[in-house]
Structures are given as structure tokens and as C-alpha cells.
Design a protein around this motif. Structure first.
Motif, PDB file in Angstrom:
ATOM      1  N   LEU A   9      37.037  -4.950  -4.503  1.00  8.05           N
ATOM      2  CA  LEU A   9      37.991  -4.217  -3.672  1.00  8.05           C
ATOM      3  C   LEU A   9      37.763  -2.721  -3.796  1.00  8.05           C
ATOM      4  O   LEU A   9      37.738  -1.997  -2.801  1.00  8.05           O
ATOM      5  CB  LEU A   9      39.418  -4.579  -4.069  1.00  8.05           C
ATOM      6  N   ALA A  10      37.559  -2.241  -5.011  1.00 10.76           N
ATOM      7  CA  ALA A  10      37.309  -0.812  -5.224  1.00 10.76           C
ATOM      8  C   ALA A  10      36.026  -0.368  -4.538  1.00 10.76           C
ATOM      9  O   ALA A  10      35.973   0.705  -3.921  1.00 10.76           O
ATOM     10  CB  ALA A  10      37.256  -0.505  -6.722  1.00 10.76           C
ATOM     11  N   ALA A  11      34.985  -1.180  -4.625  1.00 13.70           N
ATOM     12  CA  ALA A  11      33.711  -0.841  -3.977  1.00 13.70           C
ATOM     13  C   ALA A  11      33.863  -0.786  -2.467  1.00 13.70           C
ATOM     14  O   ALA A  11      33.318   0.108  -1.808  1.00 13.70           O
ATOM     15  CB  ALA A  11      32.633  -1.849  -4.368  1.00 13.70           C
ATOM     16  N   MET A  12      34.611  -1.732  -1.915  1.00 12.19           N
ATOM     17  CA  MET A  12      34.818  -1.727  -0.466  1.00 12.19           C
ATOM     18  C   MET A  12      35.611  -0.499  -0.041  1.00 12.19           C
ATOM     19  O   MET A  12      35.293   0.133   0.963  1.00 12.19           O
ATOM     20  CB  MET A  12      35.539  -3.003  -0.016  1.00 12.19           C
ATOM     21  N   ALA A  13      36.640  -0.151  -0.798  1.00 10.33           N
ATOM     22  CA  ALA A  13      37.440   1.020  -0.454  1.00 10.33           C
ATOM     23  C   ALA A  13      36.606   2.297  -0.582  1.00 10.33           C
ATOM     24  O   ALA A  13      36.671   3.185   0.276  1.00 10.33           O
ATOM     25  CB  ALA A  13      38.667   1.097  -1.361  1.00 10.33           C
ATOM     26  N   ALA A  14      35.790   2.394  -1.649  1.00 10.22           N
ATOM     27  CA  ALA A  14      34.951   3.578  -1.846  1.00 10.22           C
ATOM     28  C   ALA A  14      33.918   3.719  -0.740  1.00 10.22           C
ATOM     29  O   ALA A  14      33.557   4.829  -0.338  1.00 10.22           O
ATOM     30  CB  ALA A  14      34.256   3.506  -3.207  1.00 10.22           C
ATOM     31  N   ALA A  15      33.447   2.589  -0.233  1.00 10.49           N
ATOM     32  CA  ALA A  15      32.456   2.626   0.832  1.00 10.49           C
ATOM     33  C   ALA A  15      33.082   2.882   2.199  1.00 10.49           C
ATOM     34  O   ALA A  15      32.377   3.049   3.184  1.00 10.49           O
ATOM     35  CB  ALA A  15      31.674   1.310   0.865  1.00 10.49           C
ATOM     36  N   GLY A  16      34.408   2.880   2.263  1.00 16.20           N
ATOM     37  CA  GLY A  16      35.085   3.126   3.519  1.00 16.20           C
ATOM     38  C   GLY A  16      34.829   2.045   4.553  1.00 16.20           C
ATOM     39  O   GLY A  16      34.654   2.324   5.730  1.00 16.20           O
ATOM     40  N   ILE A  17      34.815   0.802   4.103  1.00 17.91           N
ATOM     41  CA  ILE A  17      34.543  -0.310   5.011  1.00 17.91           C
ATOM     42  C   ILE A  17      35.645  -0.386   6.054  1.00 17.91           C
ATOM     43  O   ILE A  17      36.823  -0.459   5.740  1.00 17.91           O
ATOM     44  CB  ILE A  17      34.431  -1.638   4.233  1.00 17.91           C
ATOM     45  N   ALA A  18      35.243  -0.341   7.289  1.00 13.82           N
ATOM     46  CA  ALA A  18      36.186  -0.403   8.393  1.00 13.82           C
ATOM     47  C   ALA A  18      36.171  -1.789   9.011  1.00 13.82           C
ATOM     48  O   ALA A  18      35.191  -2.515   8.926  1.00 13.82           O
ATOM     49  CB  ALA A  18      35.815   0.630   9.452  1.00 13.82           C
ATOM     50  N   GLN A  19      37.253  -2.123   9.674  1.00 11.58           N
ATOM     51  CA  GLN A  19      37.350  -3.411  10.345  1.00 11.58           C
ATOM     52  C   GLN A  19      36.365  -3.459  11.501  1.00 11.58           C
ATOM     53  O   GLN A  19      36.285  -2.543  12.300  1.00 11.58           O
ATOM     54  CB  GLN A  19      38.774  -3.596  10.854  1.00 11.58           C
ATOM     55  N   SER A  20      35.592  -4.535  11.567  1.00 10.57           N
ATOM     56  CA  SER A  20      34.652  -4.690  12.673  1.00 10.57           C
ATOM     57  C   SER A  20      35.402  -5.068  13.941  1.00 10.57           C
ATOM     58  O   SER A  20      36.543  -5.500  13.894  1.00 10.57           O
ATOM     59  CB  SER A  20      33.600  -5.753  12.344  1.00 10.57           C
ATOM     60  N   ALA A  21      34.748  -4.905  15.064  1.00 10.27           N
ATOM     61  CA  ALA A  21      35.382  -5.177  16.346  1.00 10.27           C
ATOM     62  C   ALA A  21      35.821  -6.631  16.473  1.00 10.27           C
ATOM     63  O   ALA A  21      36.775  -6.927  17.173  1.00 10.27           O
ATOM     64  CB  ALA A  21      34.422  -4.819  17.472  1.00 10.27           C
ATOM     65  N   ASN A  22      35.130  -7.555  15.806  1.00  6.48           N
ATOM     66  CA  ASN A  22      35.440  -8.968  15.946  1.00  6.48           C
ATOM     67  C   ASN A  22      36.387  -9.501  14.879  1.00  6.48           C
ATOM     68  O   ASN A  22      36.786 -10.654  14.958  1.00  6.48           O
ATOM     69  CB  ASN A  22      34.147  -9.787  15.925  1.00  6.48           C
ATOM     70  N   ALA A  23      36.705  -8.726  13.880  1.00  8.13           N
ATOM     71  CA  ALA A  23      37.555  -9.208  12.802  1.00  8.13           C
ATOM     72  C   ALA A  23      39.008  -9.281  13.259  1.00  8.13           C
ATOM     73  O   ALA A  23      39.496  -8.402  13.958  1.00  8.13           O
ATOM     74  CB  ALA A  23      37.446  -8.298  11.582  1.00  8.13           C
TER      75      ALA A  23
END
Length: 184
Positions: A9-23
Motif C-alpha cells: 500500500l505504501a509503495a502504491m501511494a508513493a508511486a502515485g498510482i492512479a485509477q485506470s480508465a477501466n477500473a
């Protein structure tokens, strides 16, 4: 398990993962609907409450965690990250896995690592079969396997093991997951 989910979760937040168009959007409504769906196949085995964004298990970060027969704690940001990265139904696959842990608690199952996690993958696979056959969720198995493989490591087993046990549960069902889980 707590550390792995927290680190992801921390890695995803640090990477700024955004919601994809299909999610799909993962929110309380989506999570509660998924809980109702899982009860459709696992309700006779366990019937936990899903706590959303509350750290109900005392975990250090909001991810996905079962801490007894009656409690699953999930974070919407964690589940949204999985859904955005691995495809629709990834959050449902994670919830099916955690529900598998509540079944283990209910039945006092205690296996050495990584087989507790792999048995939960097997249970998740049996939910996926129900979701594909009964709820008509197309391509769910592919998403679930990709999600399980992505969260492999440590006490969760290897990507190949997680893939195998998810598919084994899909093919053989929850009863066999609980009674005759192979050691691979």
C-alpha cells in the motif's frame, strides 16, 4: 501478512498510482456488495463483518486483513490500487482470500507457512468459480490469478504457488480446499 500488505500500500501511494480508465470505483457500496456475493457461497462456513477503513484488526496500515472468524478489515485505497493495477474484480479476489482466512479461524485450521495463505487462495478460487458461473463475472479467474501472483512473497508463497492454489480452488471447490489441499 500485515507487513506485506502495508508495504504494498505504501509503495502504491508513493508511486502515485492512479485509477485506470477501466477500473471500477471501490467504495463501501462495492465492498458490501462483494461481501453479500461471497456469503452466497461461504455463508455456511463463516459470516464475518467487513470493516472498511477502520483498522479493525489493529493493523498498522489499511490493506486487507482477517484477524478472526468474525472480522475482515479492508482499506478502500488498497483495494482501489489492486483494482486499478490488476483489473476489475481484483478487490473481490482479495476479499475472497481474506474470507478464506475467516473460514480457517472458524475451523481452527493452523498450517505452516505458506500453506495458510495458499489455502486462503484456494478458498478464493472457489469463490471465483461461483462468481463466474453464478454471477457471470467474465475473466475473473485471470484477474484473480494476476492479483495473487502480484502479492506473492514471504509467507504468501511464490507466484507459481499462488497461481496453482487459486486455480485448484476454482476447479475443486471449497470442500476440497478444506479437506484435501495438496502440497506443491
Amino acid at each position: 501478512m500485515k507487513k506485506l500488505h502495508g508495504l504494498l500500500l505504501a509503495a502504491m501511494a508513493a508511486a502515485g498510482i492512479a485509477q485506470s480508465a477501466n477500473a471500477v470505483t471501490v467504495n463501501a457500496t462495492y465492498i458490501n456488495k462483494t461481501g453479500t456475493e461471497i456469503r452466497g457461497v461461504f455463508g455456511n462456513y463463516s459470516n464475518p463483518t467487513i470493516y472498511i477503513d477502520r483498522r479493525a484488526c489493529g493493523e498498522p496500515s489499511l490493506s486487507a486483513f482477517a484477524c478472526g472468524p468474525y472480522t475482515i478489515s479492508v482499506g478502500t485505497a488498497f483495494l482501489q490500487g489492486a483494482e486499478s493495477n490488476y483489473g476489475n474484480y481484483a478487490a473481490k479476489a482479495i476479499l475472497g482470500h481474506e474470507w478464506g482466512h475467516t473460514i480457517q479461524y472458524t475451523r481452527n485450521i493452523n498450517q505452516p507457512a505458506p500453506y495458510m495463505e495458499l489455502q486462503a487462495d484456494c478458498a478464493g478460487g472457489s469463490f471465483i468459480r461461483y462468481a463466474v458461473d453464478t454471477l457471470r463475472y467474465a475473466n475473473f479467474l485471470t484477474t484473480a490469478v494476476n492479483t495473487a501472483r502480484a502479492y506473492a512473497g514471504g509467507d504468501h508463497g511464490t507466484p507459481a504457488q499462488r497461481d496453482y492454489y487459486t486455480r485448484w480452488g476454482y476447479t475443486n471447490g471449497i470442500t476440497r480446499c478444506l479437506s484435501s489441499l495438496p502440497r506443491v
